[in-house]
Design an enzyme around this catalytic site. Structure first.
Site, PDB file in Angstrom:
ATOM      1  N   TYR A   6       0.867  -1.186   0.000  1.00  0.00           N
ATOM      2  CA  TYR A   6       0.000   0.000   0.000  1.00  0.00           C
ATOM      3  C   TYR A   6       0.891   1.219   0.000  1.00  0.00           C
ATOM      4  CZ  TYR A   6      -3.309   3.543   1.719  1.00  0.00           C
ATOM      5  OH  TYR A   6      -4.069   4.674   1.890  1.00  0.00           O
ATOM      6  N   ASP A  17       9.389   2.787  -0.597  1.00  0.00           N
ATOM      7  CA  ASP A  17       8.379   3.426   0.242  1.00  0.00           C
ATOM      8  C   ASP A  17       8.663   3.010   1.682  1.00  0.00           C
ATOM      9  OD1 ASP A  17       6.245   4.378   1.615  1.00  0.00           O
ATOM     10  OD2 ASP A  17       4.713   3.614   0.248  1.00  0.00           O
ATOM     11  N   LYS A  49       4.664   8.787   8.785  1.00  0.00           N
ATOM     12  CA  LYS A  49       4.419   8.147  10.083  1.00  0.00           C
ATOM     13  C   LYS A  49       5.413   8.608  11.174  1.00  0.00           C
ATOM     14  CE  LYS A  49       1.302   4.896   8.229  1.00  0.00           C
ATOM     15  NZ  LYS A  49       1.294   4.087   7.038  1.00  0.00           N
TER      16      LYS A  49
HETATM   17  C1  LIG Z   1       0.644   4.638   5.662  1.00  0.00           C
HETATM   18  C2  LIG Z   1       1.373   4.424   4.415  1.00  0.00           C
HETATM   19  C3  LIG Z   1       1.292   5.331   3.338  1.00  0.00           C
HETATM   20  C4  LIG Z   1       0.327   6.485   3.336  1.00  0.00           C
HETATM   21  O1  LIG Z   1       0.609   7.416   4.323  1.00  0.00           O
HETATM   22  P1  LIG Z   1      -0.579   8.386   4.836  1.00  0.00           P
HETATM   23  O2  LIG Z   1       0.126   9.321   5.784  1.00  0.00           O
HETATM   24  O3  LIG Z   1      -1.594   7.509   5.468  1.00  0.00           O
HETATM   25  O4  LIG Z   1      -1.101   9.092   3.641  1.00  0.00           O
HETATM   26  C5  LIG Z   1       2.097   5.120   2.250  1.00  0.00           C
HETATM   27  N1  LIG Z   1       2.938   4.080   2.194  1.00  0.00           N
HETATM   28  C6  LIG Z   1       3.049   3.191   3.189  1.00  0.00           C
HETATM   29  C7  LIG Z   1       4.025   2.085   3.083  1.00  0.00           C
HETATM   30  C8  LIG Z   1       2.251   3.316   4.324  1.00  0.00           C
HETATM   31  O5  LIG Z   1       2.318   2.409   5.293  1.00  0.00           O
END
Ligand SMILES: *Cc1c(COP(=O)(O)O)cnc(C)c1O
Length: 424
Positions: free
Chosen positions: A141, A236, A264
């Site tokens: 994701y 990511d 995060k």
């Molecule tokens: C949470 C997450 C996102 C999105 O971040 P948001 O701050 O919720 O928009 C993107 N990539 C990864 C791997 C994530 O865990």
């Protein structure tokens, strides 16, 4: 009773009663918990029940709730003005911290969410390579940007189809979704779409289909294939960035991606994302270059203060060895409970993140993860919740241990798991 009434009231004004879908407990049933306050590894519901929290706001809270230094830094910043829409010193300091942690990054841009960071990184990759297609992996994701809400097309190696209503089919066709850990599929895609693939984006250690680890050679293979085909490799690290170690998966694997996305933990519990990479690539971003990307609250002083305080605490307290140790302790205990109850559960973990998959192992990609019995997970979740333990309210998610959890919390959790696993 009270929370059911509150949820009914919430549902009259908020879509589904919540502001992000997983909070609605749809895949586990029952009424969502409404939180009043948190302290360390616990939070208290508005009804006054205390829970041991293994969600940690889905990753940001590596020090648990309301860690004093972080709260103080944020409130001091707020006292000095919440936002200016102009440059501040703390943003420079945070960018310097991020660069030090991630030597692959020469230049950084702060955003307000991980979604924005990823969306922008892809725009930059497309601009840099002058190509349109992106490879992603099923089960990873990367936020809710249109071109990433894409499922695999019908048949192997076809362009993607929308995975959400409202995503134009034409945009989904800019994304190729492949099975995680399958290097051969990536090699074939590069062959089939020769000269058209701008980037490969990957969660180097996956958190978002539940925890799934990269096979030996998978990430190295992605690096080699992207290099050979003059595509960019995007890690990511929104979850992994400061969760697995200071400097994330790229520090552990010693693989240098071209672009990195973060979020995060770097916001210390406030809204924050960031992306960065090599100077020649990032120089394409406005105001240096032609790729437009902006944000009224990007680099917000309060979020930056909380993020900086968190990163400085991480450097000072070096929590990673202890996090590994206490997670090992917890998972050993739960593992014994699984054995004794004969529940069919596979534990996947990386550092302080883990998932209990309710099926046999191993689990190395989304197809294998999907074998998990979500009804059994829901039962497990509800039994844990009843005992005051808050696990992710969905099977295909990571649970997080924080530095604030102590042996008492973990022993209570192991004991509760022994009860919850009975008959599953
Ligand atoms: C949470 C997450 C996102 C999105 O971040 P948001 O701050 O919720 O928009 C993107 N990539 C990864 C791997 C994530 O865990």
């Amino acid at each position: 009773m009270k929370s059911a009434a509150l949820f009914a009231r919430a549902s009259k004004s908020l879509v589904g009663g919540v502001n992000s879908p997983v909070r609605a407990f749809k895949s586990v049933g029952g009424t969502p918990v409404f939180v009043k306050s948190g302290a360390g590894p616990h939070f208290t519901s508005f009804e006054g029940k205390r829970y041991i929290d293994f969600v940690g706001s889905w990753g940001p809270l590596i020090f648990g709730h309301a860690r004093r230094e972080i709260v103080q830094a944020a409130s001091r910043a707020l006292d000095l003005g919440s936002t200016f829409g102009a440059a501040t010193v703390a943003e420079v300091e945070l960018a310097e911290e991020l660069k030090e942690a991630f030597p692959s990054m020469d230049l950084v841009r702060l955003t307000s969410s991980g979604t924005e960071a990823v969306m922008s990184a892809l725009r930059v990759a497309r601009a840099y390579t002058k190509r349109d297609l992106v490879i992603k992996f099923a089960g990873c994701y990367h936020g809710h940007a249109d071109s990433l809400l894409v499922a695999a097309g019908s048949g192997a190696l076809t362009l993607g189809a929308p995975d959400s209503a409202g995503v134009p089919a034409a945009w989904a066709k800019t994304t190729i979704t492949l099975p995680y850990n399958n290097l051969e599929a990536v090699a074939k895609a590069f062959k089939k779409f020769h000269g058209k693939i701008a980037a490969v984006i990957v969660e180097p250690f996956v958190g978002n289909m539940g925890v799934v680890l990269p096979h030996d050679g998978f990430l190295e293979g992605l690096r080699a294939l992207t290099k050979k085909n003059k595509s960019l490799l995007i890690f990511d690290e929104v979850i992994t960035g400061f969760r697995l170690c200071y400097g994330g998966a790229q520090t552990i694997t010693r693989i240098k991606p071209d672009l990195t996305t973060m979020g995060k933990i770097i916001g210390g519990g406030l809204p924050m994302g960031a992306y960065g990479g090599r100077k020649d690539i990032m120089s394409l971003v406005a105001p240096l270059g032609p790729v437009y990307q902006a944000g009224t609250l990007s680099g917000n002083p309060v979020a930056v203060a909380a993020g900086l305080a968190t990163l400085r605490l991480l450097r000072k307290e070096k929590p990673y060895a202890r996090l590994q140790q206490i997670t090992d302790y917890l998972l050993r205990g739960i593992g014994e409970a699984i054995e004794d109850t004969r529940a069919q559960v596979q534990i996947n973990s990386a550092g302080s993140m883990f998932t209990l998959f309710f099926c046999g192992g191993p689990i190395c990609d989304l197809t294998m993860a999907k074998r998990a019995d979500t009804k059994k997970y829901a039962k497990f979740f509800q039994r844990m919740l009843a005992q005051g333990i808050y696990f992710p309210p969905a099977q295909f998610e990571a649970a997080f241990v924080s530095y604030a959890h102590d042996k008492k919390d973990l022993d209570k959790t192991i004991k509760a798991a022994r009860v919850a696993l009975r008959g599953l």
